[in-house]
Each structure stands twice: as C-alpha cells, then as structure tokens.
Scaffold this motif. Structure first.
Motif, short mmCIF file in Angstrom:
data_model
loop_
_atom_site.label_atom_id
_atom_site.label_comp_id
_atom_site.label_asym_id
_atom_site.label_seq_id
_atom_site.Cartn_x
_atom_site.Cartn_y
_atom_site.Cartn_z
N ARG A 120 -48.47 -3.35 8.78
CA ARG A 120 -48.95 -1.96 8.71
C ARG A 120 -47.97 -1.03 9.41
O ARG A 120 -47.28 -1.43 10.36
N ASP A 121 -47.95 0.24 8.94
CA ASP A 121 -47.11 1.25 9.58
C ASP A 121 -47.87 1.92 10.71
O ASP A 121 -49.00 1.52 11.05
N GLY A 122 -47.30 3.01 11.29
CA GLY A 122 -47.92 3.67 12.43
C GLY A 122 -49.25 4.31 12.10
O GLY A 122 -50.09 4.50 12.98
N ALA A 123 -49.48 4.66 10.83
CA ALA A 123 -50.75 5.24 10.41
C ALA A 123 -51.73 4.18 9.95
O ALA A 123 -52.77 4.51 9.38
N GLN A 124 -51.40 2.91 10.21
CA GLN A 124 -52.24 1.77 9.86
C GLN A 124 -52.40 1.59 8.35
O GLN A 124 -53.39 1.04 7.87
N ARG A 125 -51.39 2.06 7.61
CA ARG A 125 -51.40 1.82 6.18
C ARG A 125 -50.70 0.49 5.90
O ARG A 125 -49.70 0.14 6.57
N ALA A 126 -51.19 -0.24 4.93
CA ALA A 126 -50.59 -1.52 4.61
C ALA A 126 -49.24 -1.32 3.94
O ALA A 126 -49.13 -0.63 2.91
N VAL A 127 -48.20 -1.92 4.52
CA VAL A 127 -46.87 -1.86 3.95
C VAL A 127 -46.61 -3.10 3.10
O VAL A 127 -45.95 -3.04 2.07
N ALA A 128 -47.14 -4.23 3.55
CA ALA A 128 -47.00 -5.50 2.80
C ALA A 128 -48.18 -6.38 3.14
O ALA A 128 -48.64 -6.41 4.30
N VAL A 129 -48.66 -7.12 2.16
CA VAL A 129 -49.79 -8.03 2.37
C VAL A 129 -49.42 -9.40 1.81
O VAL A 129 -48.95 -9.52 0.68
N ILE A 130 -49.64 -10.42 2.63
CA ILE A 130 -49.39 -11.80 2.22
C ILE A 130 -50.73 -12.51 2.22
O ILE A 130 -51.43 -12.57 3.26
N THR A 131 -51.12 -13.05 1.09
CA THR A 131 -52.36 -13.82 0.99
C THR A 131 -52.05 -15.30 1.18
O THR A 131 -51.14 -15.84 0.57
N VAL A 132 -52.84 -15.91 2.07
CA VAL A 132 -52.64 -17.34 2.38
C VAL A 132 -53.67 -18.14 1.58
O VAL A 132 -54.88 -17.93 1.74
N PRO A 133 -53.25 -19.02 0.70
CA PRO A 133 -54.23 -19.79 -0.12
C PRO A 133 -55.17 -20.63 0.75
O PRO A 133 -54.78 -21.10 1.80
N SER A 178 -36.59 -6.75 5.84
CA SER A 178 -35.54 -5.77 5.55
C SER A 178 -36.12 -4.67 4.68
O SER A 178 -37.17 -4.86 4.03
N SER A 179 -35.46 -3.52 4.69
CA SER A 179 -35.92 -2.33 3.95
C SER A 179 -37.33 -1.93 4.37
O SER A 179 -38.14 -1.46 3.56
N GLY A 219 -40.59 -3.65 -5.28
CA GLY A 219 -39.54 -3.10 -6.12
C GLY A 219 -38.59 -2.20 -5.37
O GLY A 219 -37.45 -2.01 -5.78
N GLY A 220 -39.02 -1.64 -4.24
CA GLY A 220 -38.16 -0.74 -3.45
C GLY A 220 -37.19 -1.49 -2.57
O GLY A 220 -36.46 -0.87 -1.79
N GLY A 221 -37.16 -2.79 -2.63
CA GLY A 221 -36.23 -3.59 -1.82
C GLY A 221 -36.85 -4.18 -0.56
O GLY A 221 -36.23 -4.98 0.14
N LEU A 222 -38.09 -3.78 -0.25
CA LEU A 222 -38.74 -4.31 0.94
C LEU A 222 -38.91 -5.83 0.83
O LEU A 222 -39.32 -6.35 -0.21
N GLN A 223 -38.58 -6.52 1.90
CA GLN A 223 -38.70 -7.98 1.93
C GLN A 223 -39.28 -8.39 3.28
O GLN A 223 -38.81 -7.96 4.33
N VAL A 224 -40.33 -9.21 3.24
CA VAL A 224 -40.94 -9.72 4.47
C VAL A 224 -41.10 -11.23 4.34
O VAL A 224 -41.65 -11.72 3.36
N ASN A 225 -40.60 -11.97 5.33
CA ASN A 225 -40.75 -13.42 5.39
C ASN A 225 -41.48 -13.79 6.68
O ASN A 225 -41.16 -13.24 7.75
N ILE A 226 -42.41 -14.71 6.59
CA ILE A 226 -43.17 -15.13 7.76
C ILE A 226 -43.21 -16.65 7.80
O ILE A 226 -43.67 -17.30 6.85
N ASP A 227 -42.74 -17.22 8.92
CA ASP A 227 -42.86 -18.65 9.18
C ASP A 227 -44.01 -18.85 10.15
O ASP A 227 -44.06 -18.21 11.21
#
Length: 218
Positions: free
Chosen positions: A205-218, A153-154, A130-138
């Motif tokens: 993950r960020d510098g403190a090893q906190r998860a910023v985004a998680v993508i689950t692969v089926p 981005s974001s 919701g904060g605008g963060l977007q992550v794409n992985i090929d």
C-alpha cells in the motif's frame, strides 16, 4: 650430582640434565661469561646431532683419548636417548599439526557449502503490472510466524509504503513500512506473527493506504 657446574655445559646443551643439575648450572650460567660465550657457539649442536647417526655423533663429541675407566657405551646411550626424546617430541608436534589441519579442512568442507548457499525461502511470490511495477516476496517459515523478504522496482517514488499480510480469517497485520526511494526500488525485510500456512494474501500500500500491488497466496 656434580659439583663442577662448568662441566655440565655439554649435557645442558643436549637437554640431558636432571632437575637438580639443571638448577645448579643455570645459576652458574648467570655469573659465568665463559659458559655463556661457549653456549652461544654450541646452541645449534642438538639440531646437527639429530642429523647424524648416533655412532658418528658420539665420535665427533667424545673427548680425545677419553679417560681411564670411562664407559665407552655411556655416550652412545646418552645421545641415543636424547635424540629419541627430541625426535619423539617433533613427531608429536607434527602429528598434532596434521590433526588440526585435517580437522580444519573437514570443517571447511562441511561448513563451506552452507556458507556459500543463502537460506532458501519456503515460498516465493511475485506480481507485475503493465507500468513496469515489479514486486517479489520470499516467505520463510519461522516458529514465531513468517519472515518476508521484499524486493521491488518501479514503485511509487514518494511517501511511505507498507506491506500488509491478511490471514484466512480476514485479520490483517502490517509486516513492515519504509520511505519510498527516488529510484522506485526497494529491498526490505518484514515479519508477521501470522504463520505461513494461514496467509491468504499480501498487499503493498502507498501512503494513502491504497493498494499498489496484491499477491494472493493459494
């Protein structure tokens, strides 16, 4: 073989000398200014003769009156043979140039579409917040594991970010890491020995090893 090199000039211009007479005349040419001057005038004669029918070329170049006992057919045979040789050589060059051009065209048609299209990934995943963060992985399958092209981005604008890959047995591997950018955007490529079919999730993950985004692969 003749012993009067000056008289070889005409045959030299037309490319009709044998190896012995050619060597004799070229040696003579080095010390004969008159022959060099006449050669400069006649150097375009072969090209002009090629544009004429053989009988006309013979008529233009035959000596006035001719000589007693001369073979009237000899000049025609000579010019015909020389013209045939020059034209055959040109045809071979034209054919070769055409073949090379055709081959280049064929290679261009075959390779062009491949160069125009970037390699397609074997799998693509994305996540947004919701904060605008977007992550794409090929993800691209490799013999040694999996290549991951990451764009986002974001993202956090400070510290070090890292991408972690988890397999279906729970083991983790860091695919890549980078310094956060002030714009919050990134495009990086990472790699992991974990095969694509064995990946269960990918975590940013960020510098403190906190998860910023998680993508689950089926």
């Amino acid at each position: 073989m003749t012993h009067n090199p000056h008289h070889l000039l005409g045959a030299y211009v037309l490319g009709g000398l044998d190896a012995a007479d050619l060597s004799l005349f070229e040696a003579h040419l080095q010390g004969c200014a008159a022959c060099r001057k006449e050669l400069a005038v006649l150097e375009k004669v072969p090209m002009l003769l090629d544009a004429l029918p053989v009988p006309d070329a013979v008529a233009l170049t035959a000596a006035p009156g001719g000589g007693e006992g001369a073979d009237p057919g000899a000049p025609a045979r000579l010019f015909s043979e020389l013209a045939h040789r020059r034209r055959s050589l040109r045809r071979r060059w034209v054919a070769l140039a055409g073949a090379v051009a055709a081959a280049c065209l064929a290679v261009g048609l075959a390779v062009g579409p491949l160069l125009a299209r970037p390699p397609q990934p074997d799998a693509t995943y994305s996540v947004a917040s919701g904060g605008g963060l977007q992550v794409n992985i090929d993800m691209a399958r490799k013999t040694w594991g999996t290549e991951l092209a990451v764009s986002g981005s974001s993202l956090p604008e400070e510290g070090t970010l890292s991408l972690w890959v988890r397999d279906r047995a729970g083991a983790e591997d860091r695919a890549c890491a980078w310094t956060a950018t002030p714009s919050g955007k990134v495009k990086v490529t990472g790699a992991t020995p974990i095969q694509l079919g064995s990946i269960s999730s990918v975590e940013l993950r960020d510098g403190a090893q906190r998860a910023v985004a998680v993508i689950t692969v089926p």
